[in-house]
Design an enzyme around this catalytic site. Sequence first.
Site, short mmCIF file in Angstrom:
data_model
loop_
_atom_site.label_atom_id
_atom_site.label_comp_id
_atom_site.label_asym_id
_atom_site.label_seq_id
_atom_site.Cartn_x
_atom_site.Cartn_y
_atom_site.Cartn_z
N GLU A 71 -9.71 -1.76 5.61
CA GLU A 71 -9.22 -1.84 6.36
C GLU A 71 -9.01 -1.52 7.32
OE1 GLU A 71 -4.07 -0.06 7.15
OE2 GLU A 71 -5.73 0.74 5.94
N GLU A 110 -7.11 8.71 17.82
CA GLU A 110 -6.89 10.34 17.13
C GLU A 110 -7.93 10.34 15.90
OE1 GLU A 110 -3.90 10.16 20.10
OE2 GLU A 110 -3.98 9.65 17.80
N SER A 122 0.63 6.15 3.29
CA SER A 122 1.57 7.12 3.95
C SER A 122 3.14 7.99 2.84
CB SER A 122 2.34 6.77 5.46
OG SER A 122 1.17 6.20 6.36
N GLN A 136 1.04 -1.54 -0.33
CA GLN A 136 0.04 -0.46 -0.16
C GLN A 136 0.94 1.58 -0.15
OE1 GLN A 136 -1.99 1.04 4.33
NE2 GLN A 136 -3.92 1.41 2.75
N GLY A 137 0.98 1.90 -1.22
CA GLY A 137 1.53 3.07 -0.88
C GLY A 137 -0.10 4.63 -0.60
N SER A 146 -4.57 6.95 12.52
CA SER A 146 -4.56 6.85 14.40
C SER A 146 -5.70 6.52 14.88
CB SER A 146 -3.52 8.48 14.74
OG SER A 146 -4.38 9.25 14.43
#
Length: 397
Positions: A246, A384, A131, A128-129, A382
């Site tokens: 995901e 958050e 981040s 997976q590209g 994340s």
Amino acid sequence: MNFSFSDEEKAFREEVREFLASVLTPDMKRAQGMTPSVFSDKEISDPWHRALASKGWAAPGWPPEAGGPTWTPAQRWIFATECAKAGAPSVSPMGVAMVGPVIIRFGTPEQKAKYLPRILNGEDYWCQGYSEPGSGSDLASLKTRAVRDGDHYVINGTKIWTTHAHHANMMFALVRTDDTGRKQEGISFILIDMTSPGITIRPILTIGGDHEVNQVFFDDVRVPVENRIGEEGLGWTYGKYLLEFERGGGIAAARLRRGLQHVIELANGEAPGQPIDDPALAMKISEIEIDIDALELTELRIMSALQTGQNPGAVSSLLKLRNSEIKQAVTRLAVDVLGYDALVWEPTRPLYGLNRATLPEIELPVVPEYLNSRAFTIFGGSSEVQRDIIAKLMVGL
């Protein structure tokens, strides 16, 4: 939890158990049990994927017309639970559980015909590209650029924390194709052949000592325009759709329960199957068991939605959040139970390849898995970010 299955579902459970008994070797189970990483090692997952593909069980979440089995939500739950109980490896989710649903939903007939069979049989191994350095939680700020040049895009930039890029022959990536308008509007979803000239992979060792992730560099990498999924500039929409799978397309409760059983075995030592003597430890185990039960019910709700053709939706963020937190609680408790032995560090990887005894095998993966699981509340969005999504789309704040 006490579920009541129909006769057909009980028969299916027996079929799954017989399949696991015939295909899952002791070496495969041992290797998986000593793998602290979030993904099974490719040398373990590949033969397992091939065995599932030969049975027609490689893609439980796919519709039958795409090659998936005609399973009910209960059958999917039974399958995942029995695999976890048996200690089976996991199939890499990048192809089957992530890019596969995107291709099924948004791909052209040609893309479906080309990629879906290769995902099913394990011929293509995906990474997976998403981040980038400086573009993680704020993914829409990504800077990897794809410039149109005739029938190709020319890609320059870098991706980071790319799990198993060193094994993959294909990548699905979000790239910037336009700088005008809102930053989310200039992103496209592209499939990249990892053998293309101009791609460099640099390994990153995690705090747990494993080589799972990498930084990938693109220098004038040419990718055919036909590898773009959907319309140019709508990659953000496709990428968010993928993230729902995901975060919420799997069944984690059964593996969490197996991890908690590992903690109990560590605590009991020479007396397996006996009640925990330490009241404080018994209380912590009971609290985690209740959390796993609640997570399991949420997973069943999502399985039901998927079976009716819906995507997981915002509840996938709730599932991802709780899975991450419970995973960390289980591994933290395992380290507490280990005591002074947690100070012993074994650098060799894979752990199942060791020919010497640093610690008892049951203890070897505990500390690396604890360290590895620190990233659970970061990758895939994340905690958050997940709480923000839950607040906006589920609570209405």
